[in-house]
Enzyme design. Structure first.
Site, PDB file in Angstrom:
ATOM      1  CG  HIS A 277      -0.227   0.175   2.524  1.00 45.01           C
ATOM      2  ND1 HIS A 277      -0.100   1.393   3.169  1.00 45.01           N
ATOM      3  CD2 HIS A 277       0.420  -0.723   3.325  1.00 45.01           C
ATOM      4  CE1 HIS A 277       0.560   1.230   4.295  1.00 45.01           C
ATOM      5  NE2 HIS A 277       0.898  -0.039   4.426  1.00 45.01           N
TER       6      HIS A 277
ATOM      7  CG  HIS B 123      -0.346   8.295  -0.362  1.00 43.38           C
ATOM      8  ND1 HIS B 123      -1.661   7.874  -0.292  1.00 43.38           N
ATOM      9  CD2 HIS B 123      -0.036   8.745   0.888  1.00 43.38           C
ATOM     10  CE1 HIS B 123      -2.120   8.070   0.942  1.00 43.38           C
ATOM     11  NE2 HIS B 123      -1.154   8.592   1.671  1.00 43.38           N
TER      12      HIS B 123
END
Length: 354
Positions: free
Chosen positions: A139, A141
């Site tokens: 995970h 951005h």
């Protein structure tokens, strides 16, 4: 009253002191970043050493499991900022020990969502060949990355969550100023700026400009230059294409529990127990932006006049419609509760009959 010269000296001394403090704060933040990266590298080395010491028999059995596809699964959650991504990721962390998989955070410099071409190659190689980490939940951005461009035969499973574009921008605006209850003591980039979102919109400020809405489209569009050209129609269409063709499931913040329920049904290897944990766990609702004030109708109307909002909202509505379509074929509602449908297909007329 203090003489003018002393006033000037006091003012200069104050300015120097403030400059010194800001400089020290910046150095501390840089040191913290270096420490976090060093800790991450140390954790990776520990895990690799632990796996190395497990012995030949376990390595062989793990290799056999991977070759059979049992655990050769990679999920990538390229999380969009301020979409309840931390709440959802906490569930993955809480379940990884029980369900026996690894969770890895993709920490990019200054949260830059676009990787260099050399980092793209490194990332694809790491994700696909790092056997000790499989099965894995990554995970971070980062914008969507097409693994097939690098000759990968088996692609990872992409999932994501998006949010009403204005709600997301308002949350991010206050987050930069007041932080949240996840790390309340951390200094934020706009800390000290007390201007409300409405005041920002009224004054035509840059932090609440329509251009700041342009984020969910490029995150789904990917690593093409056109994706990051604000207001690009091509980027919108590419984001839609990727959503339906490259993502297994995309949920919405406003219906996060339903998203988690469907993930648990589709990917129990990772998400078994996720729905109950979301309902009852302490971390599920942990991260809430502080001091957030709902925008007025006038501020919302002003943003909705922009072409950028119309495009981002079109993408959000497209994602919401797709999510609701998937949900309608996966669950049923009874007495206010959602229930997963049982398997609705079977095999017959199997030949030859031996």
């Amino acid at each position: 009253m203090m003489p003018p010269k002393l006033q000037l000296l006091a003012l200069l001394a104050f300015a120097v002191a403030m400059f010194f403090l800001e400089n020290q704060i910046q150095k501390l933040e840089e040191s913290r970043g270096k420490l976090e990266r060093a800790i991450a590298r140390h954790e990776v080395r520990e895990i690799e050493q632990r796996h190395t010491q497990d012995g030949t028999r376990e390595r062989d059995s793990a290799a056999a499991a991977l070759s059979n596809g049992e655990d050769d699964v990679i999920i990538i959650y390229n999380r969009v900022p301020k979409t309840a991504s931390t709440s959802f990721t906490n569930i993955a962390y809480d379940l990884c020990g029980k369900n026996h998989y690894h969770v890895l955070h993709i920490n990019t410099t200054k949260n830059n969502p676009v990787m260099s071409i050399q980092d793209q190659v490194r990332f694809v190689k790491n994700v696909t060949e790092w056997r000790e980490m499989k099965p894995a939940f990554y995970h971070g951005h980062v914008s969507f990355l097409d693994f097939t461009k690098f000759g990968v035969k088996k692609k990872p499973i992409y999932i994501n969550v998006i949010r009403d574009p204005i709600e997301r921008l308002v949350s991010y605006y206050y987050f930069l100023r007041f932080g949240d209850d996840y790390r309340p003591g951390l200094r934020r980039r706009k800390q000290g700026d007390k201007k409300t979102f409405d005041e920002c919109v009224s004054a035509g400020g840059s932090d609440c400009a329509p251009e700041k809405l342009w984020l969910q489209i490029p995150f789904f569009c990917g690593h093409y230059s056109e994706c990051w050209n604000v207001g690009s129609q091509w980027a919108l269409e590419q984001a839609k294409y990727n959503l339906v063709n490259e993502y297994m499931l995309v949920g919405v913040t406003e219906e996060l529990e339903d998203f988690i329920m469907m993930l648990e049904a589709a990917l129990p290897r990772f998400f078994k127990g996720a729905t109950e944990l979301y309902k009852t766990g302490k971390k599920s609702h942990l991260r809430k932006t502080s001091e957030k004030k709902p925008p007025t109708k006038e501020s919302i109307a002003k943003l909705q006049q922009s072409a950028i909002w119309k495009m981002e909202n079109e993408f959000y509505e497209f994602a919401l419609e797709q999510f609701q379509f998937v949900r309608a074929h996966a669950v049923r509602e009874k007495d206010g509760e959602l229930y997963l449908l049982a398997q609705n297909f079977f095999y017959e007329k199997i030949y030859p009959k031996n």
